[in-house]
Design a protein around this motif. Structure first.
Motif, PDB file in Angstrom:
ATOM      1  N   HIS A 114       0.746  -1.229   0.040  1.00 13.51           N
ATOM      2  CA  HIS A 114      -0.041   0.095   0.038  1.00 13.51           C
ATOM      3  C   HIS A 114       0.989   1.165   0.087  1.00 13.51           C
ATOM      4  CE1 HIS A 114      -2.666  -3.195   1.708  1.00 13.51           C
ATOM      5  NE2 HIS A 114      -3.672  -2.514   0.900  1.00 13.51           N
ATOM      6  N   THR A 125      -0.877  10.797   0.526  1.00 14.64           N
ATOM      7  CA  THR A 125      -1.134  10.088   1.896  1.00 14.64           C
ATOM      8  C   THR A 125      -1.256   8.726   2.138  1.00 14.64           C
ATOM      9  OG1 THR A 125      -2.847  10.215   3.860  1.00 14.64           O
ATOM     10  CG2 THR A 125      -3.916  10.115   1.607  1.00 14.64           C
ATOM     11  N   ASN A 126      -1.040   7.941   3.223  1.00 19.55           N
ATOM     12  CA  ASN A 126      -0.826   6.630   3.162  1.00 19.55           C
ATOM     13  C   ASN A 126      -2.109   6.019   3.277  1.00 19.55           C
ATOM     14  OD1 ASN A 126       1.981   7.449   3.399  1.00 19.55           O
ATOM     15  ND2 ASN A 126       2.160   6.371   5.409  1.00 19.55           N
ATOM     16  N   PRO A 129      -6.032   0.960   4.877  1.00 20.32           N
ATOM     17  CA  PRO A 129      -7.485   0.988   5.390  1.00 20.32           C
ATOM     18  C   PRO A 129      -8.284   1.865   4.526  1.00 20.32           C
ATOM     19  CG  PRO A 129      -5.918   2.340   6.516  1.00 20.32           C
ATOM     20  CD  PRO A 129      -5.026   1.922   5.378  1.00 20.32           C
ATOM     21  N   LEU A 130      -9.638   1.197   4.114  1.00 20.48           N
ATOM     22  CA  LEU A 130     -10.480   1.856   3.148  1.00 20.48           C
ATOM     23  C   LEU A 130     -10.953   2.804   3.943  1.00 20.48           C
ATOM     24  CD1 LEU A 130     -11.574  -1.435   1.288  1.00 20.48           C
ATOM     25  CD2 LEU A 130     -10.101   0.474   0.653  1.00 20.48           C
ATOM     26  N   GLY A 131     -11.850   3.851   3.081  1.00 23.15           N
ATOM     27  CA  GLY A 131     -12.410   5.056   3.663  1.00 23.15           C
ATOM     28  C   GLY A 131     -11.516   6.051   4.197  1.00 23.15           C
ATOM     29  N   HIS A 132     -10.314   6.245   3.920  1.00 19.49           N
ATOM     30  CA  HIS A 132      -9.391   7.163   4.482  1.00 19.49           C
ATOM     31  C   HIS A 132      -9.055   8.206   3.262  1.00 19.49           C
ATOM     32  CE1 HIS A 132      -7.662   5.578   8.337  1.00 19.49           C
ATOM     33  NE2 HIS A 132      -8.447   4.805   7.977  1.00 19.49           N
ATOM     34  N   PRO A 135     -11.846  11.697   3.399  1.00 16.68           N
ATOM     35  CA  PRO A 135     -11.419  12.692   4.369  1.00 16.68           C
ATOM     36  C   PRO A 135     -10.497  13.946   4.369  1.00 16.68           C
ATOM     37  CG  PRO A 135     -12.287  10.708   5.274  1.00 16.68           C
ATOM     38  CD  PRO A 135     -11.955  10.674   4.017  1.00 16.68           C
ATOM     39  N   VAL A 136      -9.148  13.052   3.847  1.00 20.76           N
ATOM     40  CA  VAL A 136      -7.956  13.710   3.636  1.00 20.76           C
ATOM     41  C   VAL A 136      -8.171  14.775   2.408  1.00 20.76           C
ATOM     42  CG1 VAL A 136      -5.677  13.722   3.054  1.00 20.76           C
ATOM     43  CG2 VAL A 136      -6.590  12.066   4.668  1.00 20.76           C
ATOM     44  N   SER A 166     -16.659   6.617   7.178  1.00 23.91           N
ATOM     45  CA  SER A 166     -15.998   7.737   7.046  1.00 23.91           C
ATOM     46  C   SER A 166     -15.973   8.258   5.932  1.00 23.91           C
ATOM     47  CB  SER A 166     -14.483   7.072   7.398  1.00 23.91           C
ATOM     48  OG  SER A 166     -14.165   6.370   6.433  1.00 23.91           O
TER      49      SER A 166
ATOM     50  N   ASN B  65     -13.698  11.619  10.056  1.00 21.85           N
ATOM     51  CA  ASN B  65     -13.278  12.928   9.095  1.00 21.85           C
ATOM     52  C   ASN B  65     -12.822  14.115   9.613  1.00 21.85           C
ATOM     53  OD1 ASN B  65     -13.672  13.976   6.410  1.00 21.85           O
ATOM     54  ND2 ASN B  65     -15.389  15.474   7.477  1.00 21.85           N
ATOM     55  N   GLY B  68      -8.976  12.932   9.296  1.00 22.17           N
ATOM     56  CA  GLY B  68      -8.690  13.115   7.901  1.00 22.17           C
ATOM     57  C   GLY B  68      -8.462  14.500   7.371  1.00 22.17           C
TER      58      GLY B  68
END
Lengths: 282, 318
Positions: A114, A125-126, A129-132, A135-136, A166, B65, B68
């Protein structure tokens, strides 16, 4: 150095040809990496290949020699397991030598299973894990508004990944804040690791969900380079909402025995299968 | 003590030092932004919001969120202070703290408000006695547990200047201002608050005050206790811990679970470098409801309880 979309300016049919050639290279390169490593996620690499080729060779503004340029367009690979395709497009775009792809998932390689932003240039961004990713991306887009910059932020999510809550926290914030320079692309191949998305935890009507969260939604064929260029390349300035592109794709696209077959989520090819696939990828 | 607001009882709420310091930093540097989960009031950021409404990013009740978004703001060149009740910041968003902040090594400042049992009567869902154990293995994440308003201000100023991820506990429990002998805090450097030779009490945060009172109690019976301020959980002052073992007995005191936090860090260090009898003062598990002071008394997080633990450790010397 000023930022520009990779390669010399081309338009129309030439641009489509360029993107098509790059997408083919991504598939061949990714499958070679997966074959050599006997590890990876080739089904999702192939469904995302045309989207990645379009972004890096037809839409995004970046400079591989200055990968953290403050005005760069940002791309976040939220489906971080599809590093075969992601590393391949980054190498083709000039962020690191293509020869480095041979180290994919070898011990101590910078080409981790990954992506890691501290190992390789071009990674924001690293993920893994899903759903990250979303948000970033929302935070990047808010920073762009605060600093009055005109960069765009793109995030590619899987479709099964949208079962992670998320994403919807972030979608709500993006809609509320009218982050018009944010684009979410959903790689809608309708398969997740174990089964079809609709048999597991249904996503449809997916376009209605994004609309309800305040997005402008476009549904396109995620393997149609002209459509991808048209929708992703459109100037977002006149829009007052974030954009969600639901890219209808085929997992394993381009190789007959892999297409729409759940076993190729993280299936790896035998030598015979690899040879057959490379024959088909022309 | 410019950044603190003294209460009538001569005590301070460290959140005041947090918010006033953050406002001073924001005044001087437009990159400083705050990110909250509808926690403007509980983080005492009303003044910040009034002065810089655009730079106060309230994502609503959505901690995953929130963290993030903090990482994204850092990507866009901002210096985000993500401020939220410590229980939700570190529990609900732990994977975001791990992947988006610590592993990605982003310039995000996490401010865990009202940690420990700060929300006494609200119970274990709102207590944050696990945060230090959850965060301690996360590489890259500088972790600070200030004990008073001056140290809180120092921690916030350090975080703003430092390029990388930081977690700071910001306590609401009323504390006096300590008599510090240092001008500023430095990463990984503890402060010996009181010299002593029979036992060393290693404490941080709110518990440092109680540890100092315990040392006074012990002195009355002729026991000389050193008190060390373990304000840095990461980087850990390993040499100060080893040096403390030179007294022959060590007690750790923390407003946290006794599993995996300061006590765990000190025990690991001593086991490897200089094993001596050791006692841990903290919470044994989920804590029942009660006022904060009731709960401190009930579980022996008091001067008397710490002194008793010190005597027990001394009695175990070979």
């Amino acid at each position: 150095m000023s930022l520009s979309t990779a390669s010399a300016p081309v338009s129309g049919a030439d641009r489509i040809d360029l993107v098509r050639a790059k997408a083919l290279n991504i598939r061949r390169s990714a499958f070679t990496m997966v074959h050599e490593a006997q590890l990876g996620h080739p089904g999702g690499d192939f469904s995302a290949a045309d989207i990645l080729a379009t972004l890096y060779f037809g839409v995004m503004r970046y400079d591989p020699d200055e990968p953290r340029h403050a005005d760069r367009d940002r791309f976040i690979m939220s489906k971080g397991h599809c590093t075969g395709a992601f590393y391949s497009v980054l190498a083709q775009a000039g962020f690191f030598p293509e020869a480095q792809l041979k180290t994919y998932m070898q011990p101590l390689s910078k080409l981790n299973g990954h992506p890691n932003r501290n190992y390789l240039p071009g990674i924001e961004t690293n993920t893994g894990p899903l759903g990250h990713g979303l948000p970033v991306a929302v935070g990047i887009a808010i920073a762009g508004k605060l600093t009055a910059k005109d960069y765009r932020t793109f995030v590619l999510t899987g479709d099964g990944e949208l079962q992670e809550g998320s994403n919807w926290e972030a979608a709500m914030a993006a809609g509320h804040r009218k982050l018009n320079r944010l684009t979410v692309i959903v790689d809608r191949n309708r398969l997740q690791q174990g089964d079809r998305t609709e048999a597991t935890n249904a996503l449809d009507p997916l376009d209605d969900k994004w609309r309800a969260f305040g997005f402008h939604v476009e549904m396109i064929d995620g393997h149609d380079h002209a459509a991808l260029l048209d929708v992703l390349g459109a100037d977002p300035s006149g829009r007052d909402k974030p954009l969600c592109v639901i890219a209808n794709t085929i997992k394993g696209k381009g190789v007959s025995f892999m297409e729409d077959n759940v076993s190729w989520h993280h299936g790896v090819p035998t030598d015979e299968q690899f040879a057959q696939a490379i024959k088909e990828l022309i | 003590m410019s950044a603190a607001t003294k209460t009538n009882a001569g005590l301070y709420d460290c959140r005041d030092a947090f918010s006033k310091t953050l406002e001073a930093l924001a005044e001087a540097d437009e990159r400083v932004v705050a990110v909250v989960n509808d926690s403007v009031g509980s983080s005492k950021l009303g003044g910040f919001k009034k002065r810089w409404p655009e730079r106060l990013v309230n994502v609503g009740i959505a901690e995953q969120n929130m963290v993030g978004v903090g990482a994204g703001l850092a990507n866009g060149g901002r210096i985000p202070f993500v401020s939220c009740a410590s229980c939700f910041l570190t529990g609900r968003a732990l994977e975001q703290v791990k992947a988006d902040v610590a592993y990605s090594n982003t310039n995000v400042k996490l401010c865990g408000q009202s940690p420990g049992i700060g929300y006494g009567e609200l119970g274990p869902t709102h207590h944050s006695i696990e945060d230090l154990a959850w965060l301690r293995p996360l590489a890259n994440l500088v972790t600070i547990v200030p004990s008073d308003p001056w140290e809180t201000e120092q921690a916030i100023r350090f975080a703003a200047a430092y390029e990388g991820p930081v977690f700071i506990r910001v306590s609401r429990y009323p504390v006096p201002a300590l008599d510090h002998k240092i001008d500023r805090i430095e990463p990984g450097k503890t402060e010996v608050m009181r010299e002593g030779t029979d036992v060393a009490i290693l404490a941080n945060g709110v518990m440092l005050h109680k540890a100092l009172r315990a040392a006074e109690v012990l002195a009355e019976s002729g026991v000389s206790a050193r008190v060390v301020n373990m304000v840095w959980m990461n980087p850990l002052d390993v040499e100060a811990i080893v040096d403390a073992a030179g007294t022959g007995a060590v007690v750790t005191v923390e407003e946290a679970s006794v599993r995996g936090g300061l006590g765990g860090a000190v025990a690991e260090t001593l086991a490897l470098r200089r094993p001596v009898p050791m006692e841990m003062v903290g919470f044994p598990g989920f804590v029942p409801t009660g006022t904060v002071d009731f709960l401190f008394d009930h579980f022996g997080l008091t001067a008397a309880g710490i002194a008793a633990a010190a005597r027990k450790a001394i009695s175990r010397k070979g």
